[in-house]
Design an enzyme around this catalytic site. Structure first.
Site, PDB file in Angstrom:
ATOM      1  N   LYS A 151       0.799  -1.234   0.000  1.00  0.00           N
ATOM      2  CA  LYS A 151       0.000   0.000   0.000  1.00  0.00           C
ATOM      3  C   LYS A 151       0.833   1.286   0.000  1.00  0.00           C
ATOM      4  CE  LYS A 151      -3.320  -2.840  -0.047  1.00  0.00           C
ATOM      5  NZ  LYS A 151      -3.951  -3.184  -1.323  1.00  0.00           N
ATOM      6  N   GLU A 193      -2.725   8.095   7.596  1.00  0.00           N
ATOM      7  CA  GLU A 193      -3.553   8.924   6.716  1.00  0.00           C
ATOM      8  C   GLU A 193      -4.456   9.799   7.575  1.00  0.00           C
ATOM      9  OE1 GLU A 193      -5.978   6.461   4.203  1.00  0.00           O
ATOM     10  OE2 GLU A 193      -4.311   5.876   2.912  1.00  0.00           O
ATOM     11  N   HIS A 250     -17.007  -4.288   5.993  1.00  0.00           N
ATOM     12  CA  HIS A 250     -16.201  -4.359   4.776  1.00  0.00           C
ATOM     13  C   HIS A 250     -16.731  -5.361   3.762  1.00  0.00           C
ATOM     14  CE1 HIS A 250     -13.633  -1.586   6.754  1.00  0.00           C
ATOM     15  NE2 HIS A 250     -13.400  -2.425   7.747  1.00  0.00           N
ATOM     16  N   ARG A 283      -8.389  -7.271 -10.319  1.00  0.00           N
ATOM     17  CA  ARG A 283      -9.176  -8.454 -10.667  1.00  0.00           C
ATOM     18  C   ARG A 283     -10.545  -8.024 -11.170  1.00  0.00           C
ATOM     19  NH1 ARG A 283      -9.884  -7.712  -5.059  1.00  0.00           N
ATOM     20  NH2 ARG A 283     -12.061  -7.143  -4.692  1.00  0.00           N
TER      21      ARG A 283
HETATM   22  C1  MV4 Z   1     -10.234   5.047   5.503  1.00  0.00           C
HETATM   23  C2  MV4 Z   1     -11.399   5.552   6.114  1.00  0.00           C
HETATM   24  C3  MV4 Z   1     -11.355   6.852   6.581  1.00  0.00           C
HETATM   25  N1  MV4 Z   1     -10.231   7.594   6.441  1.00  0.00           N
HETATM   26  N2  MV4 Z   1      -9.146   5.812   5.396  1.00  0.00           N
HETATM   27  C4  MV4 Z   1     -11.798   0.576   4.848  1.00  0.00           C
HETATM   28  C5  MV4 Z   1     -11.434  -0.393   3.782  1.00  0.00           C
HETATM   29  C6  MV4 Z   1     -10.124   0.052   3.279  1.00  0.00           C
HETATM   30  N3  MV4 Z   1      -9.993  -0.194   1.888  1.00  0.00           N
HETATM   31  C7  MV4 Z   1     -10.053   1.499   3.602  1.00  0.00           C
HETATM   32  N4  MV4 Z   1     -11.086   1.750   4.561  1.00  0.00           N
HETATM   33  C8  MV4 Z   1     -11.247   2.993   5.086  1.00  0.00           C
HETATM   34  N5  MV4 Z   1     -10.180   3.806   5.000  1.00  0.00           N
HETATM   35  C9  MV4 Z   1      -9.156   7.048   5.857  1.00  0.00           C
HETATM   36  N6  MV4 Z   1      -8.045   7.786   5.750  1.00  0.00           N
HETATM   37  C10 MV4 Z   1     -12.507   4.733   6.210  1.00  0.00           C
HETATM   38  C11 MV4 Z   1     -12.447   3.432   5.700  1.00  0.00           C
HETATM   39  C12 MV4 Z   1     -13.634   2.650   5.831  1.00  0.00           C
HETATM   40  C13 MV4 Z   1     -14.371   2.258   4.692  1.00  0.00           C
HETATM   41  C14 MV4 Z   1     -13.973   2.556   3.393  1.00  0.00           C
HETATM   42  C15 MV4 Z   1     -14.691   2.153   2.298  1.00  0.00           C
HETATM   43  C16 MV4 Z   1     -15.864   1.451   2.477  1.00  0.00           C
HETATM   44  C17 MV4 Z   1     -16.291   1.129   3.738  1.00  0.00           C
HETATM   45  C18 MV4 Z   1     -15.554   1.526   4.862  1.00  0.00           C
HETATM   46  C19 MV4 Z   1     -16.008   1.203   6.151  1.00  0.00           C
HETATM   47  C20 MV4 Z   1     -15.275   1.589   7.237  1.00  0.00           C
HETATM   48  C21 MV4 Z   1     -14.085   2.293   7.069  1.00  0.00           C
END
Ligand code: MV4
Length: 498
Positions: A116, A200, A235, A292
């Site tokens: 990442k 982040e 998720h 994918r």
């Molecule tokens: C985050 C975020 C808030 N701020 N990053 C969750 C899955 C992963 N791919 C990244 N995720 C998140 N990253 C920052 N800087 C909140 C989430 C997150 C989220 C993101 C997409 C879809 C659903 C989610 C559910 C909880 C938290």
């Protein structure tokens, strides 16, 4: 073009890929585990090979067995579907080293996007906005605290080798920082074998928006617009749409361009998805890239008319994209509901059993991608996704209306499904007006509160079930039930079969 493709997957996606093969006059072969003898993918494919016991490690994840079968049956290519080995660079290399084409990207693209911090660095250098934070893993705790106070709390700590929500930790203030970092590093090293963690800014109440791209091996790239994937739980996505009600034309122009930039930056070929977080001001930030085919690809297919799986196969065989960006026209709106075998009333516990009855919804703008058939066993070994119900309409209202009808008509007996939960979502004012974000289900769905959704939904359906039950006392065949517009006859149908 390939003559025979081995599909190294199961369930609805294996069925979907087999159908693309049939259209292309390619022989489809599937592997199946001992638990999947009666699965639909085995019935649909031209050839099916027993690979081993139910445990995925002994079957759908067994690299050497899969390659042995592919060689034995003289497959030209392997399609990995999603999950399982689809983003495993070792598998990709092993497949190509044995002279078989892998229907997917290069191993190096997958490796790069799996790391990442490397991905963030590459994106920041290629006009893809990233969430403000660190590019290198955190090394010096005092320096890290300094950066955190500059970007402002709350911040997120994320594992460099993580992804998909694994290895994340929110930090609300400087007082929490040291302990949170130590824990994040410990967890990361246990879970991923690397203690590298980066930082982040925490994005408040964002939407999850992702861009579908396709690249070929000749340097051509197109985007197929964005998908809205904010309705998820732990998720796991539940409802997806193409396009997003929250993305205006100006933002669409920018975010799709960013998606193309991301794909070009890693020399990507194959279908791919770039995930973004989008805040209330429509700022968007790169999260990660999925290298994918994705579960939710049907919504994009319906609004563009492009068969993404056929394109993947053509690209893997060395072909050029069969269309250019100007040919890609967005028409109408599509919504996908994931039908899971889970008991919503019991904290979404997986539900297992044999499919005893299965009646599909049909009608204008209704598509079902399913992995189950009559007598299919739904076991604990695999993902509980039974099928995907996708509706299309000239606009979002029409797609929603058709979804409501389709959910009402969908019957599955033998396992408990989340269909009434999906119905609740589609009906929710915040879903209808588009104001939902990634916290929608956490905030609105409260199974332990006064059961608001159940009063409205389950009771309604229990009435219907009782009426159908009375009608069926004469033991007519379930296939001759007549007018049933509700899946919630399921409870009753289960009893009938017993
Ligand atoms: C985050 C975020 C808030 N701020 N990053 C969750 C899955 C992963 N791919 C990244 N995720 C998140 N990253 C920052 N800087 C909140 C989430 C997150 C989220 C993101 C997409 C879809 C659903 C989610 C559910 C909880 C938290």
């Amino acid at each position: 073009m390939f003559k025979k493709i081995l599909i190294a997957n199961r369930g609805e996606i294996a069925v979907r890929i087999a159908k693309a093969c049939r259209e292309l006059n390619i022989t489809s072969a599937v592997i199946y585990s001992e638990a999947d003898k009666n699965s639909l993918h085995v019935r649909v494919a031209d050839e099916a090979y027993l690979i081993g016991p139910a445990q995925a490690s002994e079957s759908y994840l067994n690299i050497s067995k899969i390659i042995d079968i592919a060689k034995k049956i003289k497959a030209d290519a392997i399609h990995p579907g999603y999950g399982f080995l689809s983003e495993n660079a070792k598998f990709i290399k092993a497949v190509r080293d044995s002279g078989i084409e892998f229907i997917g990207p290069s191993a190096s693209s997958v490796d790069l996007m799996g790391e990442k911090t490397a991905a963030r660095k590459l994106m920041s250098q290629n006009n893809v906005p990233i969430v403000p934070g660190t590019i290198e893993p955190i090394a010096d705790i005092e320096k890290a605290k300094q950066i955190a106070s500059e970007i402002g709390y709350p911040i997120m700590l994320k594992a460099s080798a993580g992804g998909g929500g694994k290895g994340m930790r929110k930090v609300n203030s400087e007082e929490e920082f040291s302990e949170a970092l130590e824990r994040a590093q410990n967890e990361s090293s246990k879970a991923f074998g690397s203690a590298d963690v980066y930082m982040e800014k925490f994005v408040e109440n964002p939407k999850h928006i992702e861009v579908q791209i396709i690249g070929d091996k000749h340097g051509n790239y197109v985007h197929l617009f964005e998908r809205e994937c904010s309705v998820q739980r732990r998720h796991q996505k539940v409802v997806e749409e193409a396009t997003s009600i929250s993305v205006d034309e100006v933002t669409r122009e920018k975010i799709t361009k960013a998606g193309i930039n991301a794909a070009k930056a890693c020399d990507y070929f194959n279908a791919g998805t770039i995930e973004f977080l989008m805040d209330k001001e429509k700022n968007f930030y790169f999260l990660e890239m999925n290298t994918r085919l994705q579960v939710e690809h049907p919504v994009t297919e319906l609004i563009t008319g492009i068969d993404i799986v056929k394109e993947q196969i053509n690209i893997a065989a060395g072909g050029k994209l069969s269309f250019s960006q100007t040919d890609v026209i967005k028409r109408g709106h599509a919504i996908e509901c994931r039908i899971y075998a889970e008991d919503v009333d019991n904290n979404f516990a997986p539900s297992t059993g044999k499919i005893l009855h299965h009646r599909l919804p049909s009608g204008p703008g209704i598509r079902v991608d399913r992995g189950i058939d009559l007598l299919t066993e739904v076991s604990v070994y695999y993902d509980p996704l039974l099928s995907k119900l996708t509706t299309y309409g000239k606009d979002r209202e029409e797609a929603i209306a058709r979804m409501k009808i389709a959910l009402g008509a969908y019957q599955i007996a033998g396992v408990v499904t989340n269909i009434s939960f999906l119905d609740w979502i589609i009906d929710h004012p915040k879903f209808v007006d588009g104001s939902f974000d990634i916290n929608f289900l956490d905030n609105e769905f409260m199974p332990h509160a006064p059961y608001k959704w159940r009063e409205k939904y389950n009771e309604k359906y229990e009435d219907v079930a009782a009426i159908i039950g009375a009608l069926l006392k004469n033991k007519d065949s379930v296939l001759n039930v007549g007018k049933i517009e509700s899946n919630h006859t399921n409870k009753w149908l289960n009893q009938l079969h017993e």
